[in-house]
Design an enzyme around this catalytic site. Structure first.
Site, mmCIF file in Angstrom:
data_model
loop_
_atom_site.group_PDB
_atom_site.id
_atom_site.type_symbol
_atom_site.label_atom_id
_atom_site.label_comp_id
_atom_site.label_asym_id
_atom_site.label_seq_id
_atom_site.Cartn_x
_atom_site.Cartn_y
_atom_site.Cartn_z
ATOM 1 N N ARG A 67 61.044 25.466 55.295
ATOM 2 C CA ARG A 67 61.396 26.288 56.541
ATOM 3 C C ARG A 67 61.309 25.454 57.863
ATOM 4 O O ARG A 67 61.965 25.653 58.873
ATOM 5 C CB ARG A 67 60.046 27.026 57.196
ATOM 6 C CG ARG A 67 60.069 28.351 55.946
ATOM 7 C CD ARG A 67 58.801 29.369 56.422
ATOM 8 N NE ARG A 67 58.862 30.597 55.478
ATOM 9 C CZ ARG A 67 58.341 30.916 54.447
ATOM 10 N NH1 ARG A 67 57.444 30.112 54.023
ATOM 11 N NH2 ARG A 67 58.500 31.878 53.843
ATOM 12 N N VAL B 74 53.053 15.773 51.569
ATOM 13 C CA VAL B 74 54.043 14.738 51.980
ATOM 14 C C VAL B 74 54.493 15.088 53.343
ATOM 15 O O VAL B 74 54.858 16.226 53.648
ATOM 16 C CB VAL B 74 55.141 14.616 51.331
ATOM 17 C CG1 VAL B 74 56.096 13.717 51.614
ATOM 18 C CG2 VAL B 74 54.862 14.372 49.809
ATOM 19 N N ALA C 60 65.388 24.827 48.100
ATOM 20 C CA ALA C 60 65.449 23.953 49.517
ATOM 21 C C ALA C 60 64.670 22.757 49.237
ATOM 22 O O ALA C 60 63.754 22.646 50.168
ATOM 23 C CB ALA C 60 65.221 24.828 50.628
ATOM 24 N N HIS D 191 58.419 18.446 47.529
ATOM 25 C CA HIS D 191 58.892 18.850 45.869
ATOM 26 C C HIS D 191 59.336 17.811 44.990
ATOM 27 O O HIS D 191 58.577 17.749 43.796
ATOM 28 C CB HIS D 191 60.073 19.678 45.933
ATOM 29 C CG HIS D 191 59.983 21.070 46.785
ATOM 30 N ND1 HIS D 191 60.845 21.356 48.101
ATOM 31 C CD2 HIS D 191 59.215 22.043 46.468
ATOM 32 C CE1 HIS D 191 60.436 22.308 48.437
ATOM 33 N NE2 HIS D 191 59.375 22.892 47.503
ATOM 34 N N ASP E 184 49.961 24.083 50.562
ATOM 35 C CA ASP E 184 49.297 25.517 50.297
ATOM 36 C C ASP E 184 48.142 25.566 49.867
ATOM 37 O O ASP E 184 47.955 25.979 48.498
ATOM 38 C CB ASP E 184 50.557 26.081 49.613
ATOM 39 C CG ASP E 184 51.979 26.133 50.102
ATOM 40 O OD1 ASP E 184 52.285 26.929 51.186
ATOM 41 O OD2 ASP E 184 52.958 25.262 49.831
ATOM 42 N N MET F 77 60.666 27.534 45.535
ATOM 43 C CA MET F 77 61.419 28.483 46.036
ATOM 44 C C MET F 77 62.638 27.681 46.475
ATOM 45 O O MET F 77 63.717 28.281 46.953
ATOM 46 C CB MET F 77 60.830 29.101 46.950
ATOM 47 C CG MET F 77 59.760 29.952 46.398
ATOM 48 S SD MET F 77 59.295 31.335 47.794
ATOM 49 C CE MET F 77 59.208 30.803 49.327
HETATM 50 P P1 AMP Z 1 57.986 26.035 47.924
HETATM 51 O O1 AMP Z 1 59.256 25.726 47.394
HETATM 52 O O2 AMP Z 1 57.601 25.983 49.644
HETATM 53 O O3 AMP Z 1 57.041 27.439 47.571
HETATM 54 O O4 AMP Z 1 56.596 25.002 47.474
HETATM 55 C C1 AMP Z 1 56.976 24.630 46.245
HETATM 56 C C2 AMP Z 1 55.781 23.773 45.638
HETATM 57 O O5 AMP Z 1 55.920 22.511 46.564
HETATM 58 C C3 AMP Z 1 54.417 24.178 46.123
HETATM 59 O O6 AMP Z 1 53.533 23.911 45.287
HETATM 60 C C4 AMP Z 1 54.139 23.615 47.756
HETATM 61 O O7 AMP Z 1 52.881 23.560 47.969
HETATM 62 C C5 AMP Z 1 54.645 22.395 47.193
HETATM 63 N N1 AMP Z 1 54.786 21.600 48.605
HETATM 64 C C6 AMP Z 1 55.480 22.188 49.690
HETATM 65 N N2 AMP Z 1 55.732 21.392 50.712
HETATM 66 C C7 AMP Z 1 54.912 20.265 50.280
HETATM 67 C C8 AMP Z 1 54.810 18.926 50.867
HETATM 68 N N3 AMP Z 1 55.019 18.740 52.257
HETATM 69 N N4 AMP Z 1 54.289 18.091 50.225
HETATM 70 C C9 AMP Z 1 53.664 18.470 48.872
HETATM 71 N N5 AMP Z 1 53.824 19.445 48.473
HETATM 72 C C10 AMP Z 1 54.737 20.552 48.973
#
Ligand code: AMP
Length: 278
Positions: A184, A173, A29, A34, A147, A27
């Site tokens: 967030r 991470v 940011a 990522h 997640d 999403m």
């Molecule tokens: P999001 O942009 O938050 O929807 O996350 C996109 C992808 O990045 C999802 O598969 C998340 O599980 C992964 N993700 C988010 N935060 C982390 C993190 N701290 N370490 C590893 N993967 C992450």
């Protein structure tokens, strides 16, 4: 070759290189978490596609859809630095036509734990992920263990609907002090951040125990000690594949998952641990 920005299916078709594609849905940011997914994707395919789309379908009416961070130019720089081939950045109007009718239901696993707090969230996640798979046509897609329930549900969707995409999970991470990276986190003040550290601390306390009851108890104690600024939503110890609570005699892997609010910011974290080892 320079990074290609694709806005729709036609752009994606033009950008296709002919080899295997790995997709990293996000999403935006973008942060170091990522980036680790992008590197894993790079090791698994000829072409890496990162989608950047804040999916309205997965936000509840009182959630943070409108204030979710949108930093597209910075995201492009991150993708360029990681050698990503294509960034897919569709408009919400193109993804969801006003006359659309059909969407996915996550089923029982979508209604428990995180799904209980966020009704409809996982239906929205699975619907957008299946659409992204159909648009990008990857052979591999990478998702974060951060997640964990989302990852489990995507594995379930791929199995139940025979979706020809290999799902790869990537480790969480964290910052040096244990805080799991999240888009967030940028909502958090320095004070909030100190409070938020209780989540990862609670998981570590759980990891030090062996039995389900003691694991849950240890995690709850740490969260309670963080005081009233931490509004705990849940602490669960669940089966990694079904997200149902494990019993006291369970042996083997389990996910200790926590969710809590710090001010207006809702945070989740989890760790996979080995319960009742021999
Ligand atoms: P999001 O942009 O938050 O929807 O996350 C996109 C992808 O990045 C999802 O598969 C998340 O599980 C992964 N993700 C988010 N935060 C982390 C993190 N701290 N370490 C590893 N993967 C992450």
């Amino acid at each position: 070759m320079d990074l290609i920005v694709a806005r729709n299916r036609e752009d994606l078709v033009k950008a296709r290189g002919g080899g295997e594609v790995a997709l990293v849905p996000t999403m935006g940011a973008l942060h170091e978490g990522h980036r680790s997914l992008m590197r894993l994707a790079r090791s698994r395919a000829d072409q890496v596609v990162v989608s950047v789309f804040v999916n309205p379908l997965q936000f509840g009416p009182n959630e943070d859809f409108s204030r979710y961070p949108r930093t597209f130019e910075a995201d492009l720089e991150v993708c360029r630095a990681e050698g990503v081939d294509v960034v897919f950045h569709p408009n919400a109007e193109d993804m969801y036509r006003p006359d659309r009718q059909v969407s996915l239901l996550a089923g029982r696993m979508g209604e428990i734990v995180e799904g209980e707090s966020r009704p409809g969230h996982f239906d929205g996640v699975l619907t957008v992920v299946l659409k992204l798979f159909n648009l990008v046509q990857p052979s591999v897609a990478v998702f974060g263990q951060k997640d964990a329930q989302q990852l489990a549900l995507i594995r379930r969707m791929v199995a139940d609907l025979d979706v020809p995409v290999e799902i790869v999970g990537a480790p969480t991470v964290r910052e040096h002090d244990g805080l799991a990276l999240s888009s967030r986190n940028r909502y958090l003040s320095e004070d909030d951040r100190q409070v938020a550290l209780a989540l990862s601390r609670a998981l570590r306390a759980g990891e030090a125990e062996r039995r389900p009851g003691a694991i849950r108890e240890a995690a709850r104690e740490v969260l309670a000690a963080a005081g009233p600024r931490l509004d705990v939503d849940y602490v669960v110890l669940v089966d990694p594949a079904t997200f149902t609570e494990v019993g006291e005699e369970h042996a083997g892997e389990a996910v200790l998952a926590v969710a809590a609010r710090v001010g207006a910011t809702r945070l989740i974290d989890n760790v996979v641990l080995n319960v009742n080892p021999d």
